[in-house]
Design a protein around this motif. Sequence first.
Motif, PDB file in Angstrom:
ATOM      1  N   TYR A  48       0.792  -1.220   0.000  1.00 24.71           N
ATOM      2  CA  TYR A  48       0.000   0.000   0.000  1.00 24.71           C
ATOM      3  C   TYR A  48       0.831   1.281   0.000  1.00 24.71           C
ATOM      4  CZ  TYR A  48      -4.077  -2.849   1.181  1.00 24.71           C
ATOM      5  OH  TYR A  48      -5.089  -3.781   1.166  1.00 24.71           O
ATOM      6  N   LYS A  53      -4.693   0.772   3.918  1.00 29.01           N
ATOM      7  CA  LYS A  53      -6.053   0.272   3.771  1.00 29.01           C
ATOM      8  C   LYS A  53      -6.980   1.064   4.699  1.00 29.01           C
ATOM      9  CE  LYS A  53      -6.513  -4.233   3.897  1.00 29.01           C
ATOM     10  NZ  LYS A  53      -6.718  -5.606   4.436  1.00 29.01           N
ATOM     11  N   ASN A  59      -6.066   3.415  -1.962  1.00 26.95           N
ATOM     12  CA  ASN A  59      -5.610   2.110  -1.500  1.00 26.95           C
ATOM     13  C   ASN A  59      -6.749   1.100  -1.430  1.00 26.95           C
ATOM     14  OD1 ASN A  59      -2.658   2.425  -0.786  1.00 26.95           O
ATOM     15  ND2 ASN A  59      -3.508   4.119   0.372  1.00 26.95           N
ATOM     16  N   ASP A  60      -7.911   1.545  -1.004  1.00 28.56           N
ATOM     17  CA  ASP A  60      -9.047   0.638  -0.918  1.00 28.56           C
ATOM     18  C   ASP A  60      -9.476   0.151  -2.306  1.00 28.56           C
ATOM     19  OD1 ASP A  60      -8.999   0.853   1.788  1.00 28.56           O
ATOM     20  OD2 ASP A  60     -10.951   1.804   2.002  1.00 28.56           O
ATOM     21  N   TYR A  63      -7.219  -2.665  -3.111  1.00 33.98           N
ATOM     22  CA  TYR A  63      -7.610  -3.850  -2.335  1.00 33.98           C
ATOM     23  C   TYR A  63      -8.815  -4.541  -2.959  1.00 33.98           C
ATOM     24  CZ  TYR A  63      -9.042  -6.776   1.588  1.00 33.98           C
ATOM     25  OH  TYR A  63      -9.396  -7.849   2.370  1.00 33.98           O
ATOM     26  N   ASP A  79      -1.432  -8.435   1.389  1.00 38.38           N
ATOM     27  CA  ASP A  79      -1.409  -6.979   1.255  1.00 38.38           C
ATOM     28  C   ASP A  79      -0.707  -6.414   2.476  1.00 38.38           C
ATOM     29  OD1 ASP A  79      -3.841  -7.942   2.588  1.00 38.38           O
ATOM     30  OD2 ASP A  79      -4.447  -5.840   2.716  1.00 38.38           O
ATOM     31  N   GLU A  81       0.952  -3.080   4.672  1.00 36.43           N
ATOM     32  CA  GLU A  81       0.820  -1.658   4.989  1.00 36.43           C
ATOM     33  C   GLU A  81       2.175  -0.946   4.967  1.00 36.43           C
ATOM     34  OE1 GLU A  81      -1.872   0.049   5.526  1.00 36.43           O
ATOM     35  OE2 GLU A  81      -3.413  -1.474   5.842  1.00 36.43           O
TER      36      GLU A  81
END
Length: 351
Positions: A48, A53, A59-60, A63, A79, A81
Amino acid sequence: MRRTSKLTRVAVGVASIALAATACGGTSSDNGSGSDSTGDAKGLAIAYDIGGKGDQSFNDAAYAGLQKAQKEFGYQTDDVEPTEGETDADKEQRLSSLARQGYNPVIGVGFAYGPAMEAVAKKYPKTTFGIVDSVVEGNNVASLVFAEEQASYLAGVAAAKATKSNTVGFVGGVDIPLIHKFEAGYKQGVQDTSGGKVKVVSQYLTQTAEEGGFSSPDKGKAAAEGQIEKKADVVYQAAGLSGQGVIEAAAKAKVWAIGVDSDQYKQAALANYKNYILTSALKDVGGAVYALAKSVQDDKPLTGTQTFDLKVNGVGLSESNPEFAKIAGLSDAVAKAKEGIIDGSIKVKTE
């Protein structure tokens, strides 16, 4: 020679194509030999950008692409961070770790992964890498870039039609070329639609990402409040997580906010403010992420610059808020502008 292409509507990610149910299984080790010590099928992994997230935006969206790939291909995903104040070396280590574990493809979400991606891709030649919002040279790298200025132009058209004060705002997260594209398109859309009668007030939150321009809702809120004091009654934000503060300020003042990247009217975390989210400038990051994963799954990995624009529905403008259709002339003006951009009669500026 590096291949440069534009993805078709199908490649952007419609689920009507018959998909294979197993992972590609392509993996890499430090020497690029390609082995998977776990024995598990591993596929897409994403790292990310700032904000991580839960940003209800950039970022979402990435995802969502990962979730679609995971569901359709049935493989293991990951995923990861970012960390506060991280360096390029930290990003390089993150990407290397994912490749070493056997994930394929590995995608860096955001231009900040550029230097790390360039270094890591050379070490893992059997892994396909992707980077969102930047171009990185490499035989095994797909650069997933978008025509943000086109979606922003449509947002400008909407703002010009919705304003009653003839003043609208733009809040950019960080003062960088990528966000200049959002501002340039927005301003042009406003001016073309209003004949120069509507004023655009712009502000950037920080000069660098490290200062929190993409991750500070309080900064976004303060900037929007300042623009609203200057009579802006529509505020468009391209500021990542900071944009949540812009939307909050707009809702509190009962003026329009325009979201970015994802359809923010539909985001659960923004439900309290949704009635004031007129529209969102969409950027199909999820579709791009999925398209790269599918290409690897099909053993035809994408490489080179992959451009997502209006022609392939890679960008656009949401119409989820019922109020969008109630504003006189708005829907027709947006449709006409979209047609003009696609047929080339409207040339949208990028700076």
